[in-house]
Scaffold this motif. Structure first.
Motif, PDB file in Angstrom:
ATOM      1  N   TRP A 144       0.986  -1.253  -0.256  1.00  9.19           N
ATOM      2  CA  TRP A 144       0.174   0.013  -0.174  1.00  9.19           C
ATOM      3  C   TRP A 144       0.903   1.341  -0.324  1.00  9.19           C
ATOM      4  O   TRP A 144       2.290   1.584   0.763  1.00  9.19           O
ATOM      5  N   TYR A 145       0.694   2.197  -0.779  1.00  9.10           N
ATOM      6  CA  TYR A 145       1.316   3.625  -0.727  1.00  9.10           C
ATOM      7  C   TYR A 145       0.163   4.807  -0.001  1.00  9.10           C
ATOM      8  O   TYR A 145      -0.848   4.807  -0.235  1.00  9.10           O
ATOM      9  N   LEU A 146       1.121   4.979   1.703  1.00 12.54           N
ATOM     10  CA  LEU A 146       0.457   5.472   2.066  1.00 12.54           C
ATOM     11  C   LEU A 146       0.614   6.792   2.206  1.00 12.54           C
ATOM     12  O   LEU A 146       1.651   7.600   2.008  1.00 12.54           O
ATOM     13  N   GLY A 147       0.162   8.210   1.884  1.00 12.15           N
ATOM     14  CA  GLY A 147       0.198   9.757   2.699  1.00 12.15           C
ATOM     15  C   GLY A 147       0.033  10.391   1.036  1.00 12.15           C
ATOM     16  O   GLY A 147       0.183   9.657   0.190  1.00 12.15           O
ATOM     17  N   PRO A 148       0.754  11.337   1.272  1.00 13.85           N
ATOM     18  CA  PRO A 148       0.304  12.192  -0.071  1.00 13.85           C
ATOM     19  C   PRO A 148       2.443  11.989  -0.820  1.00 13.85           C
ATOM     20  O   PRO A 148       2.641  12.525  -1.394  1.00 13.85           O
ATOM     21  N   ASP A 149       3.179  11.342   0.495  1.00 11.79           N
ATOM     22  CA  ASP A 149       4.711  11.020  -0.341  1.00 11.79           C
ATOM     23  C   ASP A 149       4.317   9.793  -0.602  1.00 11.79           C
ATOM     24  O   ASP A 149       4.618   9.379  -1.200  1.00 11.79           O
ATOM     25  N   ARG A 150       3.606   8.908  -0.725  1.00 11.88           N
ATOM     26  CA  ARG A 150       3.088   7.633  -0.823  1.00 11.88           C
ATOM     27  C   ARG A 150       4.123   6.433  -0.800  1.00 11.88           C
ATOM     28  O   ARG A 150       4.957   6.119  -1.724  1.00 11.88           O
ATOM     29  N   ARG A 151       4.131   6.274   0.451  1.00 16.17           N
ATOM     30  CA  ARG A 151       5.717   5.951   0.929  1.00 16.17           C
ATOM     31  C   ARG A 151       5.241   4.172   0.846  1.00 16.17           C
ATOM     32  O   ARG A 151       3.352   3.630   1.374  1.00 16.17           O
ATOM     33  N   PRO A 152       5.924   2.996   0.428  1.00 17.96           N
ATOM     34  CA  PRO A 152       4.896   2.004   0.290  1.00 17.96           C
ATOM     35  C   PRO A 152       5.036   1.408   1.682  1.00 17.96           C
ATOM     36  O   PRO A 152       6.374   1.863   2.598  1.00 17.96           O
ATOM     37  N   TRP A 153       3.945   0.418   1.768  1.00 17.22           N
ATOM     38  CA  TRP A 153       3.946  -0.210   2.770  1.00 17.22           C
ATOM     39  C   TRP A 153       4.123  -1.578   2.683  1.00 17.22           C
ATOM     40  O   TRP A 153       2.698  -1.916   2.111  1.00 17.22           O
ATOM     41  N   VAL A 154       3.829  -2.377   3.334  1.00 14.46           N
ATOM     42  CA  VAL A 154       4.030  -3.569   2.777  1.00 14.46           C
ATOM     43  C   VAL A 154       2.464  -4.566   3.758  1.00 14.46           C
ATOM     44  O   VAL A 154       2.884  -4.426   5.144  1.00 14.46           O
ATOM     45  N   LEU A 155       1.481  -5.519   3.129  1.00  9.84           N
ATOM     46  CA  LEU A 155       0.688  -5.780   4.215  1.00  9.84           C
ATOM     47  C   LEU A 155       1.440  -7.062   4.548  1.00  9.84           C
ATOM     48  O   LEU A 155       1.653  -7.694   4.067  1.00  9.84           O
ATOM     49  N   GLU A 156       1.101  -6.772   5.711  1.00 11.11           N
ATOM     50  CA  GLU A 156       1.381  -8.033   6.720  1.00 11.11           C
ATOM     51  C   GLU A 156       0.960  -9.363   7.001  1.00 11.11           C
ATOM     52  O   GLU A 156       0.483 -10.363   6.503  1.00 11.11           O
ATOM     53  N   ASP A 157      -0.553  -8.770   7.334  1.00 13.73           N
ATOM     54  CA  ASP A 157      -2.025  -9.489   7.156  1.00 13.73           C
ATOM     55  C   ASP A 157      -3.326  -8.767   7.392  1.00 13.73           C
ATOM     56  O   ASP A 157      -3.552  -7.516   7.280  1.00 13.73           O
ATOM     57  N   GLY A 158      -4.640  -8.980   7.692  1.00 14.41           N
ATOM     58  CA  GLY A 158      -5.363  -8.840   7.155  1.00 14.41           C
ATOM     59  C   GLY A 158      -6.693  -9.152   7.310  1.00 14.41           C
ATOM     60  O   GLY A 158      -6.579 -10.600   7.045  1.00 14.41           O
ATOM     61  N   ARG A 159      -8.068  -9.081   7.538  1.00  9.76           N
ATOM     62  CA  ARG A 159      -8.825  -9.438   8.136  1.00  9.76           C
ATOM     63  C   ARG A 159     -10.078  -8.530   8.159  1.00  9.76           C
ATOM     64  O   ARG A 159      -9.670  -7.212   8.383  1.00  9.76           O
ATOM     65  N   MET A 160     -11.567  -9.255   8.148  1.00 13.13           N
ATOM     66  CA  MET A 160     -12.804  -8.265   7.974  1.00 13.13           C
ATOM     67  C   MET A 160     -13.031  -8.800   9.663  1.00 13.13           C
ATOM     68  O   MET A 160     -12.572  -9.567  10.526  1.00 13.13           O
TER      69      MET A 160
END
Length: 171
Positions: free
Chosen positions: A44-60
């Motif tokens: 995911w690229y977050l914020g105005p600077d579009r810094r990359p963040w690796v998605l490790e885990d997620g769920r509903m």
């Protein structure tokens, strides 16, 4: 950070809306059709600077989505991300079939009715359950809400930057 010139066009899929738990998970407000589809993308690229963040885990989690980003270890780091847009590179999205469009592609297009009267420009879309709705900025400080339908999608002309709808100017 991946410069926009290298990344192509950005598509915002959601935003970080809160924190969850004590181990650095974030709550996510997803704009994807199926809320948890946002978890299909990484980084995911977050914020105005579009810094990359690796998605490790997620769920509903109940009605929402929670996610763990690899670089976030605690609540305070997660708290710092609240309000950040979550973007991906358009080229990473699946190809669509004929007559299908990503909302981000339609946002900003000029909207005309069948008589050629300009109604405004698409500023957003709303998901209402029965059908989606285009929010049209009329350029005069107001907005129109026009149902999005198969007929409306048939009037999309991307090269011309416009959508033709069956809608009267005075409705």
């Amino acid at each position: 950070m991946l410069p926009a010139s290298e990344a192509g066009e950005w598509v915002v899929l959601g935003r970080v809306s809160g924190i969850y738990g004590v181990r650095g998970m974030v709550k996510v407000f997803s704009f994807t059709e199926s809320r948890d589809s946002i978890l299909d993308y990484s980084p995911w690229y977050l914020g105005p600077d579009r810094r990359p963040w690796v998605l490790e885990d997620g769920r509903m989690q109940g009605e929402g989505v929670v996610a763990k980003l690899a670089q976030v270890e605690d609540r305070e780091q997660a708290r710092a991300l609240i309000g950040q847009e979550i973007a991906v590179i358009r080229a990473d999205l699946p190809e669509l079939g004929a007559g299908e469009f990503y909302w981000s592609t339609l946002t900003g297009l000029r909207v005309l009715n069948r008589e050629g009267i300009v109604l405004g420009t698409v500023s957003a879309f709303l998901e209402t359950g029965a059908n989606d709705v285009m929010v049209i900025d009329d350029g005069k400080g107001g907005e129109l809400l026009i149902p999005w339908s198969a007929e409306a999608s048939a009037g999309v002309d991307l090269p011309a930057g416009q959508i033709v709808v069956d809608w009267q100017a005075d409705w």
